[in-house]
Motif scaffolding. Structure first.
Motif, PDB file in Angstrom:
ATOM      1  N   SER A  14       0.814  -1.218   0.000  1.00 56.33           N
ATOM      2  CA  SER A  14       0.000   0.000   0.000  1.00 56.33           C
ATOM      3  C   SER A  14       0.850   1.271   0.000  1.00 56.33           C
ATOM      4  O   SER A  14       0.446   2.296  -0.559  1.00 56.33           O
ATOM      5  N   LEU A  15       2.029   1.215   0.589  1.00 60.08           N
ATOM      6  CA  LEU A  15       2.897   2.394   0.658  1.00 60.08           C
ATOM      7  C   LEU A  15       3.298   2.906  -0.726  1.00 60.08           C
ATOM      8  O   LEU A  15       3.499   4.103  -0.926  1.00 60.08           O
ATOM      9  N   SER A 119      10.734  12.098   5.091  1.00 64.61           N
ATOM     10  CA  SER A 119      10.716  12.890   3.857  1.00 64.61           C
ATOM     11  C   SER A 119       9.584  12.465   2.942  1.00 64.61           C
ATOM     12  O   SER A 119       8.879  13.301   2.369  1.00 64.61           O
ATOM     13  N   LEU A 120       9.366  11.156   2.822  1.00 68.53           N
ATOM     14  CA  LEU A 120       8.278  10.637   1.988  1.00 68.53           C
ATOM     15  C   LEU A 120       6.913  11.060   2.518  1.00 68.53           C
ATOM     16  O   LEU A 120       6.014  11.405   1.750  1.00 68.53           O
ATOM     17  N   GLU A 125       1.321  12.612  -0.131  1.00 67.61           N
ATOM     18  CA  GLU A 125       0.142  12.405   0.711  1.00 67.61           C
ATOM     19  C   GLU A 125      -0.313  10.951   0.702  1.00 67.61           C
ATOM     20  O   GLU A 125      -0.747  10.420   1.731  1.00 67.61           O
ATOM     21  N   PHE A 126      -0.219  10.277  -0.443  1.00 70.57           N
ATOM     22  CA  PHE A 126      -0.637   8.877  -0.525  1.00 70.57           C
ATOM     23  C   PHE A 126       0.231   7.999   0.378  1.00 70.57           C
ATOM     24  O   PHE A 126      -0.278   7.111   1.065  1.00 70.57           O
ATOM     25  N   PHE A 127       1.530   8.250   0.365  1.00 79.40           N
ATOM     26  CA  PHE A 127       2.445   7.489   1.228  1.00 79.40           C
ATOM     27  C   PHE A 127       2.115   7.747   2.692  1.00 79.40           C
ATOM     28  O   PHE A 127       2.075   6.820   3.502  1.00 79.40           O
ATOM     29  N   LEU A 132       0.042   5.758   7.869  1.00 77.53           N
ATOM     30  CA  LEU A 132      -0.830   5.884   9.045  1.00 77.53           C
ATOM     31  C   LEU A 132      -1.807   4.719   9.139  1.00 77.53           C
ATOM     32  O   LEU A 132      -2.127   4.240  10.237  1.00 77.53           O
ATOM     33  N   LYS A 133      -2.284   4.252   7.983  1.00 75.78           N
ATOM     34  CA  LYS A 133      -3.212   3.116   7.970  1.00 75.78           C
ATOM     35  C   LYS A 133      -2.535   1.851   8.480  1.00 75.78           C
ATOM     36  O   LYS A 133      -3.123   1.086   9.259  1.00 75.78           O
ATOM     37  N   ILE A 134      -1.292   1.637   8.072  1.00 77.41           N
ATOM     38  CA  ILE A 134      -0.537   0.479   8.551  1.00 77.41           C
ATOM     39  C   ILE A 134      -0.368   0.554  10.065  1.00 77.41           C
ATOM     40  O   ILE A 134      -0.527  -0.438  10.785  1.00 77.41           O
ATOM     41  N   LEU A 135      -0.055   1.740  10.582  1.00 76.12           N
ATOM     42  CA  LEU A 135       0.090   1.926  12.030  1.00 76.12           C
ATOM     43  C   LEU A 135      -1.189   1.554  12.766  1.00 76.12           C
ATOM     44  O   LEU A 135      -1.161   0.846  13.785  1.00 76.12           O
TER      45      LEU A 135
END
Length: 226
Positions: A14-15, A119-120, A125-127, A132-135
């Motif tokens: 997803s990243l 930095s990413l 914004e997608f990254f 945050l979703k993975i967290l």
């Protein structure tokens, strides 16, 4: 370039799903990433080791384990190709691995430094939202795992495992996909405790077993023990 071999794997995470293959390659060239190789049973990260990277499993299988002073092993998570780890520690005040990360096969891990991840997140914004979703998902999964380990009895854990295997194989004869020691570790219990409970369940005619094959004698009775 070794990285090109794993572009498809990265694209499926997803990243990076909103990046083109060339974007990923160019992106990685801008950062000081590393790809490390491990053999079966190699330690990837030790408990209390400083977490400096966001890690991505490019190939193989690894486990996150908690080992107590008596040598008891609790397998907290099984990670497969494409899974991400270290993200929940990277930006914390206490960013030390609370558990040991073990390679369970020949594996390759990509490590992206903390500064690169920051930095990413700032630039894409997608990254950021994927990160945050993975967290969030990891936090929920960890809570569920802790609840499972602390609240269920040994018999409930065994029954739940056997029922899952029964539903998957559609057979009352379950061939264990692991050793009894590995099974005990997965359930978060001692090997002798697992053996004692299996003997009791056999005496109560719930199951029968021989080496690595367990026969479910009464699936309804097994479910009643959950």
């Amino acid at each position: 370039m070794v990285l090109r071999k794993y572009i498809t794997t990265l694209k499926n995470i997803s990243l990076f799903k909103n990046f083109s293959e060339e974007d990923i390659i160019n992106l990685m060239n801008d950062f000081n990433y590393t790809i490390k190789e491990y053999e079966k049973d190699d330690v990837v990260f030790m408990e209390d080791e400083l977490c400096k990277n966001l890690s991505i499993l490019l190939e193989g299988n690894i486990e996150i384990q908690k080992i107590d002073p008596n040598g008891k092993i609790l397998t907290v998570a099984n990670l497969k190709t494409g899974d991400v780890f270290g993200e929940n520690l990277l930006f914390g005040d206490k960013n030390l691995y609370p558990m040991t990360v073990i390679s369970k096969s020949s594996s390759r891990v990509l490590n992206l430094p903390k500064e690169s991840v920051a930095s990413l997140c700032q630039k894409n914004e997608f990254f950021l939202y994927a990160f945050l979703k993975i967290l969030s998902n990891k936090a929920v999964a960890l809570s569920s795992k802790l609840k499972e380990v602390t609240l269920k009895t040994i018999r409930q854990k065994i029954c739940e495992f056997l029922i899952i295997q029964y539903n998957t194989s559609k057979s009352s004869y379950i061939t264990l996909p692991m050793s009894k020691k590995e099974w005990a570790d997965k359930l978060g219990i001692q090997r002798p405790s697992l053996s004692r409970e299996l003997i009791k369940m056999k005496e109560e005619n719930l199951i029968d077993y021989d080496k690595d094959v367990i026969q479910i004698k009464d699936i309804k009775l097994l479910k009643a023990n959950l």
